[in-house]
Design a protein around this motif. Structure first.
Motif, PDB file in Angstrom:
ATOM      1  N   ARG A 146      -1.765  -2.208   6.646  1.00 23.46           N
ATOM      2  CA  ARG A 146      -0.747  -1.846   5.656  1.00 23.46           C
ATOM      3  C   ARG A 146       0.627  -1.949   6.321  1.00 23.46           C
ATOM      4  O   ARG A 146       1.149  -1.004   6.889  1.00 23.46           O
ATOM      5  N   HIS A 147       1.182  -3.148   6.214  1.00 23.38           N
ATOM      6  CA  HIS A 147       2.509  -3.424   6.766  1.00 23.38           C
ATOM      7  C   HIS A 147       3.567  -2.602   6.025  1.00 23.38           C
ATOM      8  O   HIS A 147       3.345  -2.171   4.893  1.00 23.38           O
ATOM      9  N   ASP A 148       4.717  -2.447   6.625  1.00 25.93           N
ATOM     10  CA  ASP A 148       5.826  -1.730   5.998  1.00 25.93           C
ATOM     11  C   ASP A 148       6.217  -2.333   4.651  1.00 25.93           C
ATOM     12  O   ASP A 148       6.688  -1.632   3.761  1.00 25.93           O
ATOM     13  N   ILE A 149       6.006  -3.628   4.496  1.00 27.89           N
ATOM     14  CA  ILE A 149       6.395  -4.311   3.254  1.00 27.89           C
ATOM     15  C   ILE A 149       5.618  -3.768   2.053  1.00 27.89           C
ATOM     16  O   ILE A 149       6.109  -3.809   0.926  1.00 27.89           O
ATOM     17  N   TYR A 150       4.428  -3.222   2.255  1.00 24.07           N
ATOM     18  CA  TYR A 150       3.663  -2.622   1.155  1.00 24.07           C
ATOM     19  C   TYR A 150       4.462  -1.484   0.528  1.00 24.07           C
ATOM     20  O   TYR A 150       4.620  -1.422  -0.692  1.00 24.07           O
ATOM     21  N   GLU A 151       4.944  -0.580   1.362  1.00 25.69           N
ATOM     22  CA  GLU A 151       5.708   0.573   0.878  1.00 25.69           C
ATOM     23  C   GLU A 151       6.982   0.118   0.170  1.00 25.69           C
ATOM     24  O   GLU A 151       7.335   0.629  -0.892  1.00 25.69           O
ATOM     25  N   LYS A 152       7.642  -0.868   0.755  1.00 24.14           N
ATOM     26  CA  LYS A 152       8.886  -1.360   0.153  1.00 24.14           C
ATOM     27  C   LYS A 152       8.618  -1.981  -1.217  1.00 24.14           C
ATOM     28  O   LYS A 152       9.308  -1.672  -2.182  1.00 24.14           O
ATOM     29  N   MET A 153       7.650  -2.874  -1.298  1.00 20.74           N
ATOM     30  CA  MET A 153       7.388  -3.592  -2.547  1.00 20.74           C
ATOM     31  C   MET A 153       6.862  -2.684  -3.655  1.00 20.74           C
ATOM     32  O   MET A 153       7.169  -2.895  -4.831  1.00 20.74           O
ATOM     33  N   VAL A 154       6.085  -1.658  -3.290  1.00 23.50           N
ATOM     34  CA  VAL A 154       5.461  -0.800  -4.300  1.00 23.50           C
ATOM     35  C   VAL A 154       6.299   0.444  -4.591  1.00 23.50           C
ATOM     36  O   VAL A 154       6.679   0.685  -5.737  1.00 23.50           O
ATOM     37  N   SER A 155       6.606   1.221  -3.583  1.00 22.76           N
ATOM     38  CA  SER A 155       7.279   2.502  -3.806  1.00 22.76           C
ATOM     39  C   SER A 155       8.800   2.404  -3.832  1.00 22.76           C
ATOM     40  O   SER A 155       9.446   2.945  -4.724  1.00 22.76           O
ATOM     41  N   ASP A 156       9.360   1.715  -2.838  1.00 22.42           N
ATOM     42  CA  ASP A 156      10.821   1.672  -2.737  1.00 22.42           C
ATOM     43  C   ASP A 156      11.451   0.775  -3.803  1.00 22.42           C
ATOM     44  O   ASP A 156      12.375   1.191  -4.511  1.00 22.42           O
ATOM     45  N   TRP A 157      10.961  -0.445  -3.903  1.00 27.79           N
ATOM     46  CA  TRP A 157      11.579  -1.420  -4.809  1.00 27.79           C
ATOM     47  C   TRP A 157      10.886  -1.503  -6.164  1.00 27.79           C
ATOM     48  O   TRP A 157      11.418  -2.090  -7.093  1.00 27.79           O
ATOM     49  N   GLU A 158       9.684  -0.963  -6.277  1.00 32.73           N
ATOM     50  CA  GLU A 158       8.910  -0.954  -7.519  1.00 32.73           C
ATOM     51  C   GLU A 158       8.737  -2.347  -8.132  1.00 32.73           C
ATOM     52  O   GLU A 158       8.761  -2.524  -9.349  1.00 32.73           O
ATOM     53  N   ILE A 159       8.556  -3.339  -7.279  1.00 27.43           N
ATOM     54  CA  ILE A 159       8.296  -4.702  -7.755  1.00 27.43           C
ATOM     55  C   ILE A 159       6.839  -4.816  -8.201  1.00 27.43           C
ATOM     56  O   ILE A 159       6.535  -5.502  -9.167  1.00 27.43           O
ATOM     57  N   PHE A 160       5.951  -4.132  -7.504  1.00 23.52           N
ATOM     58  CA  PHE A 160       4.528  -4.098  -7.855  1.00 23.52           C
ATOM     59  C   PHE A 160       4.172  -2.682  -8.267  1.00 23.52           C
ATOM     60  O   PHE A 160       4.707  -1.719  -7.717  1.00 23.52           O
TER      61      PHE A 160
END
Length: 171
Positions: free
Chosen positions: A15-29
């Protein structure tokens, strides 16, 4: 194997840092599952079988010591036929073994390997973005299609399914 016995099938993934960014921080997914499948699709598009086969378990599964270990359960795929099709198609293409089409354990491991490759690529592309890179993700997909020589917007899933159909018909 029955549906109920595969529901508890699990696979650890990095679970790379990008998971948190894309899902929680940026809400793209909407969910980690959505991003996991997207990342695996990107990994499949940009990596090759020999590369993902060289990953040590700690690489594609992450580690608890580093806080990089995520867990994907097959039950999250049971009501998502498109995700199951992606999992089966990528696993079949990766292994060239038709039994991968019905083995959730194989499918999840193969997806975890490609998701690792995809997440590393996506981290390089978007990891430093200050704002949600919605347009950047779309541009990334478009750039990949252009670099691939695909004139229309045929997606990677279509390519996988076409390849799968051709292999099954000739085999």
């Amino acid at each position: 194997m029955s549906e109920s016995s595969t529901a508890t099938t699990r696979q650890y993934y990095h679970r790379h840092d990008i998971y948190e960014k894309m899902v929680s921080d940026w809400e793209i997914f909407d969910s980690l599952i959505d991003f996991f499948v997207f990342s695996a699709s990107v990994g499949y598009a940009v990596s090759d079988r020999p590369t993902v086969n060289t990953y040590a378990e700690s690489e594609f599964q992450g580690t608890t010591d580093e806080g990089t270990r995520g867990e994907m359960l097959w039950m999250h795929f049971t009501d998502k036929p498109t995700y199951r099709a992606v999992a089966a198609s990528i696993a079949y293409q990766h292994t060239s073994d038709s039994s991968a089409l019905v083995e959730p354990e194989t499918q999840l491991e193969v997806l975890a390997r490609y998701a690792h490759a995809g997440a590393m690529r996506l981290e390089r592309e978007f990891g430093d973005a200050a704002n949600p890179p919605r347009d950047g993700v779309i541009s990334f997909i478009d750039r990949f299609h252009e670099a691939d020589g695909t004139a229309d917007n045929e997606d990677i899933l279509s390519k996988i399914v076409d390849s799968f159909d051709n292999d099954m018909m000739s085999g």
